[in-house]
Design an enzyme around this catalytic site. Structure first.
Site, mmCIF file in Angstrom:
data_model
loop_
_atom_site.group_PDB
_atom_site.id
_atom_site.type_symbol
_atom_site.label_atom_id
_atom_site.label_comp_id
_atom_site.label_asym_id
_atom_site.label_seq_id
_atom_site.Cartn_x
_atom_site.Cartn_y
_atom_site.Cartn_z
ATOM 1 C CG HIS A 1 -2.142 -1.358 0.744
ATOM 2 N ND1 HIS A 1 -2.248 -1.807 1.931
ATOM 3 C CD2 HIS A 1 -2.867 -1.524 -0.058
ATOM 4 C CE1 HIS A 1 -2.992 -2.662 1.789
ATOM 5 N NE2 HIS A 1 -3.256 -2.861 0.536
ATOM 6 C CB SER B 1 -5.503 -1.967 -3.211
ATOM 7 O OG SER B 1 -6.409 -3.499 -3.538
ATOM 8 C CD GLU C 1 -12.367 -10.438 -4.148
ATOM 9 O OE1 GLU C 1 -12.837 -11.539 -3.635
ATOM 10 O OE2 GLU C 1 -11.729 -10.088 -4.602
ATOM 11 C CG ASP D 1 -3.372 -7.578 -4.873
ATOM 12 O OD1 ASP D 1 -4.617 -7.647 -5.953
ATOM 13 O OD2 ASP D 1 -4.128 -7.121 -3.602
#
Length: 269
Positions: free
Chosen positions: A4, A85, A103, A149
């Site tokens: 971050h 994020s 997601e 990520d």
């Protein structure tokens, strides 16, 4: 922490130009995480991370600005929530900038969609970010940041990261692509950075940057996360120096053993 910090510095740099840009987050999560819940209290990872920095008044400026984002996420009150994020992006991006979040977990996707509901130029999609990324590149303004990520809970994620980077660079060779990885004592983790370098070097127009923060030792069986790193393709030219300013403080503050260390390297085009 390192993920971050890097993301916030990349987005600050992108916002310095008037032209709009796009952020694509391939594994966005729920956007924020409670630190006072049962799971967080049991693991207590934040106590050796953001909690150790939250009230410090002597931080290097890039780190101070990052901690201030976390404070704003907590409405400048006690540390109870940690921004993921998408929340970092929400706080730093302008309304004209496009945000695309992917997601696969339905509950996290719904929570994130609710959190970002009022932000213009935003989509939160219940899709596989690896597979969907090619449809996002190149972005309309030809300015963009991709954050990759995955959880790396399965070994296949490592191969998918390499394949996704290669395809992304074929479509968007001057885009900034930031890849997070856990530092583990596994073959896949140990080989990942070299594979990323080999994939980026022939194509990336502005080179690459690699930062790794090692704060812990593996256990006696070789298990456990020792730290994490970020590999950034086409990084902002200011990123190296900003990280160099922060990394000694992070090692001193977050290191859990005498051998805690950092690595910062880059290759320009």
């Amino acid at each position: 922490m390192i993920k971050h910090l890097v993301l916030s510095e990349v987005l600050r740099y992108m916002g310095e130009k008037d032209k709009a840009y796009t952020v694509v987050d391939t594994h966005a999560g729920a956007g924020g995480y409670a630190l006072d819940g049962r799971y967080a209290q049991k693991n207590a990872e934040h106590l050796g991370g953001i909690a150790a920095l939250y009230n410090r008044k002597d931080l290097p400026e890039p780190l101070r600005q990052y901690v201030q984002l976390v404070r704003e996420f907590n409405q400048d009150g006690p540390l109870k929530q940690y921004p993921g994020s998408p929340a970092i992006a929400y706080m730093l991006m302008r309304e004209v900038d496009r945000l695309r979040c992917y997601e696969l977990h339905p509950t996290d996707q719904r929570i994130l969609a609710s959190y970002l509901d009022e932000r213009p130029n935003t989509q939160v999609l219940l899709q596989d970010g690896f597979a969907a990324l090619k449809s996002e590149l190149p972005p309309p303004s030809r300015r963009g940041v991709v954050l990759i990520d995955p959880p790396y809970e399965i070994k296949a994620d490592y191969g998918k990261v390499i394949a996704t980077l290669r395809e992304a660079l074929q479509r968007f060779a001057d885009g900034t692509i930031a890849i997070w990885y856990p530092q583990l004592q596994t073959v896949e983790s140990a080989q990942l950075v070299q594979r990323l370098k080999a994939s980026a070097e022939p194509v990336a127009k502005k080179g690459w940057l690699h930062v790794r923060l090692t704060v812990a030792q593996a256990d006696e069986r070789g298990f456990g996360m020792m730290g994490s790193g970020m590999f950034v393709v086409n990084p902002p030219f200011v990123l190296h120096d900003k990280l160099a300013e922060c990394l000694p403080t992070l090692v001193d503050t977050l290191g859990q053993y005498d051998g805690a260390n950092y690595l910062l390297e880059q290759q320009t085009a």
